[in-house]
Design a protein around this motif. Structure first.
Motif, short mmCIF file in Angstrom:
data_model
loop_
_atom_site.label_atom_id
_atom_site.label_comp_id
_atom_site.label_asym_id
_atom_site.label_seq_id
_atom_site.Cartn_x
_atom_site.Cartn_y
_atom_site.Cartn_z
N PRO A 1 0.68 -1.21 -0.11
CA PRO A 1 0.00 -0.06 0.00
C PRO A 1 0.96 1.29 0.09
CG PRO A 1 -0.76 -1.63 1.72
CD PRO A 1 0.61 -2.18 1.04
N ASP A 2 0.33 2.50 -0.26
CA ASP A 2 1.03 3.75 -0.42
C ASP A 2 1.68 3.92 0.89
OD1 ASP A 2 0.32 4.24 -3.03
OD2 ASP A 2 -1.43 5.13 -2.46
N GLN A 3 0.90 3.73 1.90
CA GLN A 3 1.56 3.97 3.48
C GLN A 3 1.04 2.67 4.20
OE1 GLN A 3 0.60 8.01 4.87
NE2 GLN A 3 1.82 7.55 6.96
N LEU A 4 2.03 2.18 4.78
CA LEU A 4 1.86 1.17 5.70
C LEU A 4 1.55 1.54 6.95
CD1 LEU A 4 4.46 -1.69 4.47
CD2 LEU A 4 2.13 -1.91 4.30
N SER A 5 0.55 0.90 7.65
CA SER A 5 0.05 1.40 9.05
C SER A 5 0.10 -0.22 9.83
CB SER A 5 -1.27 2.04 9.10
OG SER A 5 -2.35 1.28 8.72
N PRO A 6 0.08 -0.02 11.28
CA PRO A 6 -0.22 -1.13 12.00
C PRO A 6 -1.29 -2.14 11.58
CG PRO A 6 0.49 0.57 13.40
CD PRO A 6 0.22 1.12 12.15
N LYS A 7 -2.29 -1.79 10.91
CA LYS A 7 -3.52 -2.44 10.65
C LYS A 7 -3.40 -3.18 9.50
CE LYS A 7 -6.36 1.06 8.00
NZ LYS A 7 -7.49 1.81 8.11
N ASP A 8 -2.46 -2.71 8.65
CA ASP A 8 -2.27 -3.55 7.46
C ASP A 8 -1.39 -4.94 7.54
OD1 ASP A 8 -3.01 -1.64 5.55
OD2 ASP A 8 -1.18 -0.18 5.97
N PHE A 9 -0.65 -5.10 8.89
CA PHE A 9 0.20 -6.19 9.32
C PHE A 9 -1.08 -7.34 9.72
CE2 PHE A 9 3.22 -2.99 8.64
CZ PHE A 9 4.34 -3.73 8.33
N ARG A 10 -1.95 -7.83 8.88
CA ARG A 10 -2.86 -8.77 9.26
C ARG A 10 -2.92 -9.77 8.08
NH1 ARG A 10 -7.95 -6.01 8.66
NH2 ARG A 10 -6.89 -4.61 7.12
N GLY A 11 -3.26 -11.08 8.55
CA GLY A 11 -3.27 -12.15 7.62
C GLY A 11 -4.11 -11.85 6.08
N PRO A 12 -5.09 -11.29 6.53
CA PRO A 12 -6.20 -11.11 5.14
C PRO A 12 -5.38 -10.01 4.23
CG PRO A 12 -7.52 -11.14 7.35
CD PRO A 12 -6.12 -10.84 7.69
N GLN A 13 -4.68 -9.32 4.51
CA GLN A 13 -3.96 -8.20 3.82
C GLN A 13 -2.83 -8.85 3.13
OE1 GLN A 13 -6.53 -6.02 3.81
NE2 GLN A 13 -4.79 -4.44 3.42
N GLY A 14 -2.37 -10.05 3.66
CA GLY A 14 -1.15 -10.68 3.04
C GLY A 14 0.01 -10.24 3.40
N ILE A 15 -0.03 -9.21 4.48
CA ILE A 15 1.19 -8.56 4.89
C ILE A 15 1.69 -8.99 6.18
CG2 ILE A 15 2.40 -6.41 5.30
CD1 ILE A 15 0.44 -5.24 3.25
N MET A 16 2.77 -9.48 6.65
CA MET A 16 3.32 -9.88 7.91
C MET A 16 4.82 -10.00 8.14
SD MET A 16 1.48 -10.91 10.67
CE MET A 16 0.01 -11.38 10.24
N CYS A 17 5.13 -9.70 9.47
CA CYS A 17 6.37 -9.83 9.81
C CYS A 17 6.68 -10.95 10.74
CB CYS A 17 7.12 -8.76 10.32
SG CYS A 17 7.25 -7.40 9.19
N VAL A 18 7.63 -12.00 10.64
CA VAL A 18 7.87 -12.85 12.03
C VAL A 18 9.34 -13.10 12.01
CG1 VAL A 18 7.60 -14.94 10.17
CG2 VAL A 18 7.48 -15.33 12.85
#
Length: 236
Positions: A7-24
């Motif tokens: 996305p143009d600007q990543l925010s904490p809510k973007d780091f969710r499974g449904p969005q396909g964005i995650m860190c581990v």
């Protein structure tokens, strides 16, 4: 290279499974997709006309990322619009490998660059050295039936990396009984060896993560502790 993978600007809510964005741990994944039809597609649910994903592993000041760009074929889009029967699958258009060093361009001795220090030589070997993870993927993930497995490629990367990825992703809910898809990156940048598995759902839910799994083992002990279970998901 100009295509967007996030996305143009990543925010904490973007780091969710449904969005396909995650860190581990030392791994991350990001994803972006273009709906097949803006009018009919719900947020986070396909089908999609384009999808771009990335997986990456970092260690210290070094990082390796692999980017995948998928899209449908226009003739299959038109056929779907006319008949409304078979959803067009996503085909791999390109794959890009990014090798990075914090705050500088990484040096590559293979390209005859001048190595000014021992650290430069080590960095060059880690990022551009002998292709392929030792012994292949550390922990091969399940990829479904033999038929579905034929839609995958396994590729060795310079710098001791190996990547597993699908080159053809079906979006039909009934394809392979809804079994999802996985993209794996195995890399040993130093004392530690990492394998990152991006596992997604099948059908129209291919954007959303099922799990993002990171295996980590000392490089010297990898063969001793290599899983020999034939490929299973991590326990949640």
């Amino acid at each position: 290279m100009g295509n967007k993978y996030w996305p143009d600007q990543l925010s904490p809510k973007d780091f969710r499974g449904p969005q396909g964005i995650m860190c581990v741990g030392n791994g991350h994944t990001i994803c972006s997709a273009v709906p097949l039809s803006e009018a009919e597609t719900k947020e986070g649910v396909g089908p999609y006309a384009e999808m771009r994903t990335e997986i990456g592993i970092w260690d210290g000041d070094l990082r390796m990322r692999v980017k995948f760009d998928y899209s449908i074929i226009e003739s299959e889009r038109k056929a779907f619009q006319e008949t409304g029967t078979l959803l067009p699958p996503l085909y791999l258009k390109s794959m890009t490998v990014c090798r990075e060093a914090r705050g500088k361009w990484p040096k590559n001795s293979i390209a005859d660059e001048v190595m000014v220090s021992e650290a430069d030589l080590i960095e060059s070997e880690v990022l551009f050295g002998i292709p392929g993870a030792q012994g292949g993927l550390y922990d091969p993930p399940p990829v479904g039936s033999d038929e579905q497995a034929e839609q995958y490629m396994l590729m060795d990367l310079e710098g001791g990396g190996t990547v597993l990825f699908p080159y053809l992703i079906n979006q039909d809910l009934n394809a392979f009984n809804g079994f999802g898809w996985v993209t794996s990156l195995d890399w040993s940048p130093g004392a530690q060896r990492y394998q990152l598995d991006r596992k997604v759902k099948g059908g129209k839910d291919i954007l959303g993560l099922r799990t993002l799994e990171l295996s980590e083992v000392r490089s010297a002990d990898a063969e001793t502790y290599r899983p020999r279970d034939g490929g299973v998901d991590m326990r949640q």
